[in-house]
Write a protein that holds these residues in place. Structure first.
Motif, PDB file in Angstrom:
ATOM      1  N   MET A  79       0.840  -1.175   0.000  1.00 19.67           N
ATOM      2  CA  MET A  79       0.000   0.000   0.000  1.00 19.67           C
ATOM      3  C   MET A  79       0.889   1.243   0.000  1.00 19.67           C
ATOM      4  N   THR A  80       0.538   2.206  -0.826  1.00 18.78           N
ATOM      5  CA  THR A  80       1.305   3.433  -0.955  1.00 18.78           C
ATOM      6  C   THR A  80       0.814   4.467   0.050  1.00 18.78           C
ATOM      7  N   THR A  81       1.745   5.184   0.643  1.00 20.62           N
ATOM      8  CA  THR A  81       1.387   6.269   1.547  1.00 20.62           C
ATOM      9  C   THR A  81       0.923   7.460   0.718  1.00 20.62           C
ATOM     10  N   PRO A  82      -0.245   8.028   1.038  1.00 24.20           N
ATOM     11  CA  PRO A  82      -0.752   9.161   0.257  1.00 24.20           C
ATOM     12  C   PRO A  82       0.175  10.371   0.329  1.00 24.20           C
ATOM     13  N   SER A  83       0.202  11.119  -0.748  1.00 21.65           N
ATOM     14  CA  SER A  83       0.975  12.358  -0.824  1.00 21.65           C
ATOM     15  C   SER A  83       0.033  13.510  -1.110  1.00 21.65           C
ATOM     16  N   LYS A  84       0.420  14.693  -0.685  1.00 23.17           N
ATOM     17  CA  LYS A  84      -0.404  15.865  -0.994  1.00 23.17           C
ATOM     18  C   LYS A  84      -0.192  16.251  -2.448  1.00 23.17           C
ATOM     19  N   ILE A  85      -1.168  16.958  -2.988  1.00 22.16           N
ATOM     20  CA  ILE A  85      -1.108  17.430  -4.365  1.00 22.16           C
ATOM     21  C   ILE A  85      -1.245  18.940  -4.347  1.00 22.16           C
ATOM     22  N   ASN A  86      -0.307  19.621  -4.961  1.00 22.31           N
ATOM     23  CA  ASN A  86      -0.351  21.067  -5.086  1.00 22.31           C
ATOM     24  C   ASN A  86      -0.958  21.377  -6.452  1.00 22.31           C
ATOM     25  N   LEU A  87      -2.136  22.007  -6.446  1.00 22.21           N
ATOM     26  CA  LEU A  87      -2.831  22.248  -7.710  1.00 22.21           C
ATOM     27  C   LEU A  87      -2.078  23.202  -8.622  1.00 22.21           C
ATOM     28  N   ALA A  88      -1.467  24.255  -8.064  1.00 22.06           N
ATOM     29  CA  ALA A  88      -0.706  25.192  -8.903  1.00 22.06           C
ATOM     30  C   ALA A  88       0.432  24.464  -9.610  1.00 22.06           C
ATOM     31  N   GLU A  89       1.105  23.581  -8.903  1.00 18.50           N
ATOM     32  CA  GLU A  89       2.204  22.817  -9.503  1.00 18.50           C
ATOM     33  C   GLU A  89       1.673  21.876 -10.574  1.00 18.50           C
ATOM     34  N   ALA A  90       0.523  21.239 -10.316  1.00 16.00           N
ATOM     35  CA  ALA A  90      -0.067  20.333 -11.305  1.00 16.00           C
ATOM     36  C   ALA A  90      -0.409  21.089 -12.593  1.00 16.00           C
ATOM     37  N   PHE A  91      -1.019  22.259 -12.471  1.00 14.48           N
ATOM     38  CA  PHE A  91      -1.369  23.036 -13.664  1.00 14.48           C
ATOM     39  C   PHE A  91      -0.124  23.544 -14.396  1.00 14.48           C
TER      40      PHE A  91
END
Length: 124
Positions: free
Chosen positions: A1-13
């Protein structure tokens, strides 16, 4: 099982520039969280069995429906029920939009066009 990571929306875009080509951020059960850049207007379409949620992260957009339009600002969302014909459109030069929908959802609904995207890139 993978440990969840946060997602930065500005970085994704910041990782892509093309419009109307959703990217997958992750999976939530049988649904996917996607991001897309909107420029101008998309095609009229509907989805037979899938509801869609659109959250404006930045910019402004309009969700066109036959007979009325709903304008959305940054921080606002709209849920489009299955079977309802709609047309997303950027009202600002570019709108950054988070989309939550079943993984089976095709961006052009029941129609195959030059804007249809099948194999979406994953950003997770």
């Amino acid at each position: 099982m993978t440990t969840p990571s946060k997602i930065n929306l500005a970085e994704a875009f910041s990782r892509f520039d093309d419009a109307w080509n959703p990217r997958i951020l992750g999976d939530v059960n049988a649904a996917q969280v996607k991001v897309a850049k909107f420029r101008g207007a998309f095609d009229w379409h509907h989805h037979e069995t899938e509801d869609e949620l659109f959250l404006v992260v930045s910019g402004r957009m309009r969700m066109g429906f036959r007979g009325r339009d709903v304008d959305l600002e940054s921080g606002e969302l709209i849920i489009v029920p299955a079977g309802v014909e709609h047309r997303p459109q950027a009202l600002s030069e570019e709108a950054h939009v988070l989309i939550f929908e079943p993984a089976t959802t095709l961006n052009t609904g029941t129609e195959e066009t030059g804007r249809t995207r099948r194999d979406l890139e994953r950003l997770d």
